[in-house]
Enzyme design. Structure first.
Site, PDB file in Angstrom:
ATOM      1  N   GLY A 157      13.359 -12.169 -60.838  1.00 40.17           N
ATOM      2  CA  GLY A 157      12.321 -12.901 -62.269  1.00 40.17           C
ATOM      3  C   GLY A 157      10.751 -12.597 -61.752  1.00 40.17           C
TER       4      GLY A 157
ATOM      5  N   SER B 144      12.938 -26.447 -56.982  1.00 49.44           N
ATOM      6  CA  SER B 144      11.454 -27.583 -57.528  1.00 49.44           C
ATOM      7  C   SER B 144      11.754 -29.312 -56.946  1.00 49.44           C
ATOM      8  CB  SER B 144      11.641 -28.305 -58.396  1.00 49.44           C
ATOM      9  OG  SER B 144      10.667 -28.439 -59.671  1.00 49.44           O
TER      10      SER B 144
ATOM     11  N   LYS C 278      17.181 -27.739 -61.952  1.00 46.35           N
ATOM     12  CA  LYS C 278      17.008 -27.593 -60.674  1.00 46.35           C
ATOM     13  C   LYS C 278      17.717 -27.785 -59.209  1.00 46.35           C
ATOM     14  CE  LYS C 278      14.238 -25.442 -60.562  1.00 46.35           C
ATOM     15  NZ  LYS C 278      14.005 -23.095 -60.256  1.00 46.35           N
TER      16      LYS C 278
ATOM     17  N   ARG D 167      14.616  -9.181 -66.407  1.00 50.13           N
ATOM     18  CA  ARG D 167      15.587  -8.854 -67.524  1.00 50.13           C
ATOM     19  C   ARG D 167      15.565  -7.794 -68.022  1.00 50.13           C
ATOM     20  NH1 ARG D 167      16.733 -14.287 -70.587  1.00 50.13           N
ATOM     21  NH2 ARG D 167      14.555 -14.604 -70.213  1.00 50.13           N
TER      22      ARG D 167
ATOM     23  N   LEU E  87      20.767 -13.419 -64.479  1.00 48.66           N
ATOM     24  CA  LEU E  87      20.428 -14.477 -63.869  1.00 48.66           C
ATOM     25  C   LEU E  87      22.543 -15.013 -64.721  1.00 48.66           C
ATOM     26  CD1 LEU E  87      18.106 -17.378 -64.025  1.00 48.66           C
ATOM     27  CD2 LEU E  87      19.033 -15.635 -62.668  1.00 48.66           C
TER      28      LEU E  87
ATOM     29  N   TYR F 207       5.552 -16.073 -64.161  1.00 50.65           N
ATOM     30  CA  TYR F 207       4.127 -16.418 -63.330  1.00 50.65           C
ATOM     31  C   TYR F 207       3.929 -17.106 -61.912  1.00 50.65           C
ATOM     32  CZ  TYR F 207       1.038 -20.413 -63.539  1.00 50.65           C
ATOM     33  OH  TYR F 207      -0.345 -21.319 -62.431  1.00 50.65           O
ATOM     34  N   ILE F 208       4.930 -17.757 -61.739  1.00 56.30           N
ATOM     35  CA  ILE F 208       4.849 -17.824 -59.684  1.00 56.30           C
ATOM     36  C   ILE F 208       5.110 -16.524 -59.371  1.00 56.30           C
ATOM     37  CG2 ILE F 208       5.621 -18.864 -57.731  1.00 56.30           C
ATOM     38  CD1 ILE F 208       6.392 -21.260 -59.938  1.00 56.30           C
TER      39      ILE F 208
ATOM     40  N   PRO G 112       7.764 -26.955 -55.041  1.00 55.46           N
ATOM     41  CA  PRO G 112       6.533 -27.123 -55.724  1.00 55.46           C
ATOM     42  C   PRO G 112       6.620 -28.516 -56.835  1.00 55.46           C
ATOM     43  CG  PRO G 112       6.926 -25.185 -56.281  1.00 55.46           C
ATOM     44  CD  PRO G 112       8.263 -25.561 -55.935  1.00 55.46           C
TER      45      PRO G 112
HETATM   46  P1  NAP Z   1       8.604 -18.191 -65.604  1.00 59.23           P
HETATM   47  O1  NAP Z   1       7.339 -17.510 -66.428  1.00 59.23           O
HETATM   48  O2  NAP Z   1       9.182 -18.454 -67.239  1.00 59.23           O
HETATM   49  O3  NAP Z   1       9.298 -17.807 -64.724  1.00 59.23           O
HETATM   50  C1  NAP Z   1      10.963 -17.190 -65.122  1.00 59.23           C
HETATM   51  C2  NAP Z   1      11.840 -16.160 -64.939  1.00 59.23           C
HETATM   52  O4  NAP Z   1      12.730 -15.723 -65.135  1.00 59.23           O
HETATM   53  C3  NAP Z   1      10.640 -15.028 -65.808  1.00 59.23           C
HETATM   54  O5  NAP Z   1      10.932 -14.322 -65.016  1.00 59.23           O
HETATM   55  C4  NAP Z   1      12.293 -14.433 -66.660  1.00 59.23           C
HETATM   56  O6  NAP Z   1      12.613 -13.633 -67.121  1.00 59.23           O
HETATM   57  C5  NAP Z   1      13.407 -14.758 -65.732  1.00 59.23           C
HETATM   58  N1  NAP Z   1      14.777 -15.611 -66.426  1.00 59.23           N
HETATM   59  C6  NAP Z   1      15.207 -16.683 -66.848  1.00 59.23           C
HETATM   60  N2  NAP Z   1      16.049 -16.284 -67.716  1.00 59.23           N
HETATM   61  C7  NAP Z   1      16.849 -15.509 -66.878  1.00 59.23           C
HETATM   62  C8  NAP Z   1      17.722 -15.003 -67.301  1.00 59.23           C
HETATM   63  N3  NAP Z   1      19.009 -15.064 -68.047  1.00 59.23           N
HETATM   64  N4  NAP Z   1      17.892 -13.385 -66.616  1.00 59.23           N
HETATM   65  C9  NAP Z   1      17.088 -12.829 -66.176  1.00 59.23           C
HETATM   66  N5  NAP Z   1      16.205 -13.707 -65.624  1.00 59.23           N
HETATM   67  C10 NAP Z   1      15.865 -14.650 -66.344  1.00 59.23           C
HETATM   68  O7  NAP Z   1       8.457 -19.846 -64.653  1.00 59.23           O
HETATM   69  P2  NAP Z   1       8.202 -20.058 -63.750  1.00 59.23           P
HETATM   70  O8  NAP Z   1       7.063 -21.217 -63.557  1.00 59.23           O
HETATM   71  O9  NAP Z   1       6.872 -18.607 -63.264  1.00 59.23           O
HETATM   72  O10 NAP Z   1       8.926 -20.236 -62.853  1.00 59.23           O
HETATM   73  C11 NAP Z   1       9.888 -19.979 -61.682  1.00 59.23           C
HETATM   74  C12 NAP Z   1       9.942 -20.995 -60.675  1.00 59.23           C
HETATM   75  O11 NAP Z   1       9.485 -21.658 -60.239  1.00 59.23           O
HETATM   76  C13 NAP Z   1      11.568 -21.273 -61.472  1.00 59.23           C
HETATM   77  O12 NAP Z   1      12.379 -21.075 -60.573  1.00 59.23           O
HETATM   78  C14 NAP Z   1      10.855 -22.763 -62.169  1.00 59.23           C
HETATM   79  O13 NAP Z   1      11.902 -23.926 -61.547  1.00 59.23           O
HETATM   80  C15 NAP Z   1      10.456 -22.874 -60.338  1.00 59.23           C
HETATM   81  N6  NAP Z   1       9.206 -23.648 -60.879  1.00 59.23           N
HETATM   82  C16 NAP Z   1       8.071 -23.692 -61.150  1.00 59.23           C
HETATM   83  C17 NAP Z   1       7.399 -24.030 -61.623  1.00 59.23           C
HETATM   84  C18 NAP Z   1       5.715 -24.652 -62.474  1.00 59.23           C
HETATM   85  O14 NAP Z   1       5.136 -26.130 -62.307  1.00 59.23           O
HETATM   86  N7  NAP Z   1       5.586 -23.195 -62.924  1.00 59.23           N
HETATM   87  C19 NAP Z   1       7.963 -25.303 -60.167  1.00 59.23           C
HETATM   88  C20 NAP Z   1       8.337 -25.793 -59.762  1.00 59.23           C
HETATM   89  C21 NAP Z   1       9.211 -25.146 -60.005  1.00 59.23           C
HETATM   90  P3  NAP Z   1      11.710 -13.037 -68.821  1.00 59.23           P
HETATM   91  O15 NAP Z   1      10.509 -12.753 -67.824  1.00 59.23           O
HETATM   92  O16 NAP Z   1      12.964 -11.714 -69.075  1.00 59.23           O
HETATM   93  O17 NAP Z   1      11.873 -14.671 -69.590  1.00 59.23           O
END
Ligand code: NAP
Length: 357
Positions: free
Chosen positions: A14, A131, A170, A39, A68, A18-19, A194
């Site tokens: 992924g 998370s 999660k 992806r 995924l 963002y992270i 986080p």
């Molecule tokens: P994000 O920017 O939406 O990142 C999600 C990533 O997952 C993207 O790269 C997306 O790829 C990929 N993804 C989604 N569905 C997929 C699939 N079917 N196959 C392959 N890749 C796929 O969100 P984020 O905030 O960085 O989250 C990253 C992780 O941190 C997640 O596990 C989330 O649960 C966790 N998290 C986030 C927060 C927060 O506040 N942001 C807090 C705690 C935990 P595409 O670019 O192709 O869509």
């Protein structure tokens, strides 16, 4: 004790996220070779920020396809990697079909990536982006805890497909990860848990709920008032740093709750008002709980009555001491992250100037 060789490539699933963007940045700054699994390899606009980082920083990036939901699709990306950062998972505030949009990619994806680690002889450590949502479901859960604050010992036992489906996804994914990790002894698992993450992304083109969450303070959704909602925040750079330290600290292990401050919607709105004045319809007053309970779901379908009942007016507190003690993490204040993140959202045109006024 798990040592990672300095010349071994490192997989980030992924990588367009963002992270993940900040994790990749830290790895490239350290001169590492990153296997970036994405992806859609043909989506140039999603890859542009990563390519720019690779051009500017000492490390090297190689892109691989990885979905995924496609079993085995991470095989080529994981080849020769000793360390895997599994960040990919949908981070959505709402979904009409949470089983399809949240649970399946989170759970099947974790199974897919970790089973691949079992098949890939080079892998020594997997760091999973879990998370706080796998630690607790609703703020009221703290009342049933023997402790004053949520900590790594806690597990979310109150979410379901119908209530807090993101948190449910999660929790299922992290539980599955520990189950797979415990079924073998060649690689170890560390989870990073986080709270709500804030701070500018490496690009504003983000799907993360972190952007939607901040946008809600300025898009008019809360112009009549906001709930008394307590929440934990952490700077995205600290989340990336936690991943890096978890990956490269040989004696690290287990779960790490990553949260800089125990805050609230009212404090967030105050920070935004201080820095941006009344340029946007930031919420000014805190509404009584019964009003939020009655009218909240009409304004925002994500704000269900059960969610209001179990979170609004209830104390949130998280204990990050394990991350400080074992990862030597020092947390930045989040005010600057909130301000710069909001500025990035505005500069990217993600908010319409007359939003909700
Ligand atoms: P994000 O920017 O939406 O990142 C999600 C990533 O997952 C993207 O790269 C997306 O790829 C990929 N993804 C989604 N569905 C997929 C699939 N079917 N196959 C392959 N890749 C796929 O969100 P984020 O905030 O960085 O989250 C990253 C992780 O941190 C997640 O596990 C989330 O649960 C966790 N998290 C986030 C927060 C927060 O506040 N942001 C807090 C705690 C935990 P595409 O670019 O192709 O869509």
């Amino acid at each position: 004790m798990t040592e990672i060789d300095s010349d071994a490539p490192i997989l980030v699933t992924g990588a367009t996220g963002y992270i993940a963007g900040h994790i990749v940045k830290r790895l490239l700054e350290d001169g590492r070779t990153v296997h970036a699994a994405v992806r859609d390899l043909s989506n140039e606009s999603r890859l542009a920020a990563l390519k720019k980082l690779a051009a500017d920083l000492p490390g090297t990036i190689r892109f691989f396809a990885g979905d995924l939901l496609q079993d085995g699709s991470y095989g080529p990306a994981m080849q020769d990697c000793q360390l895997v950062f599994h960040t990919a998972s949908p981070c959505l505030l709402t979904s009409r079909n949470p089983q399809r949009d949240l649970v399946e990619p989170a759970l099947f994806g974790t199974r897919n990536v970790l089973n691949q680690a079992c098949r890939t002889g080079s892998v020594r450590r997997v760091v999973l982006t879990s998370s706080c949502a796998a630690i607790f479901g609703d703020n009221v859960d703290l009342k049933r805890s023997p402790r004053e604050a949520f900590a790594e010992e806690d597990w979310n036992t109150t979410s379901s497909l119908k209530h807090q489906p993101y948190a449910w996804s999660k929790t299922l994914a992290e539980r599955e990860a520990w189950c797979i990790a415990n079924s073998q002894d060649r690689w170890d698992l560390i989870s990073i848990n986080p709270s709500a993450v804030v701070g500018p992304g490496i690009s504003a083109q983000a799907t993360s709920a972190s952007f939607d969450g901040l946008e809600k303070f300025a898009n008019g959704a809360m112009k009549s008032g906001m709930p008394h909602y307590e929440i934990g925040y952490v700077d995205v750079r600290d989340v990336a740093e936690a991943h890096i330290r978890a990956g490269f600290t040989p004696e690290a292990g287990g779960r790490y709750l990553i949260c800089a401050v125990n805050s609230s919607f009212a404090e967030t709105a105050a920070v935004l008002r201080t820095h941006f004045g009344d340029a946007w319809p930031f919420p000014q007053r805190v509404l009584p709980k019964w009003i939020v309970w009655l009218f909240g779901p009409l304004v925002d379908p994500a704000l269900t009555r059960k969610l209001v009942w179990r979170n609004v007016g209830h104390r949130f507190a998280a204990d990050h001491s394990r991350s400080v003690r074992e990862l030597n993490l020092s947390y930045r204040p989040v005010e600057e992250a909130i301000v710069n993140h909001f500025r990035q959202i505005v500069d990217a045109g993600r908010l319409k100037p007359a939003a909700g006024r």
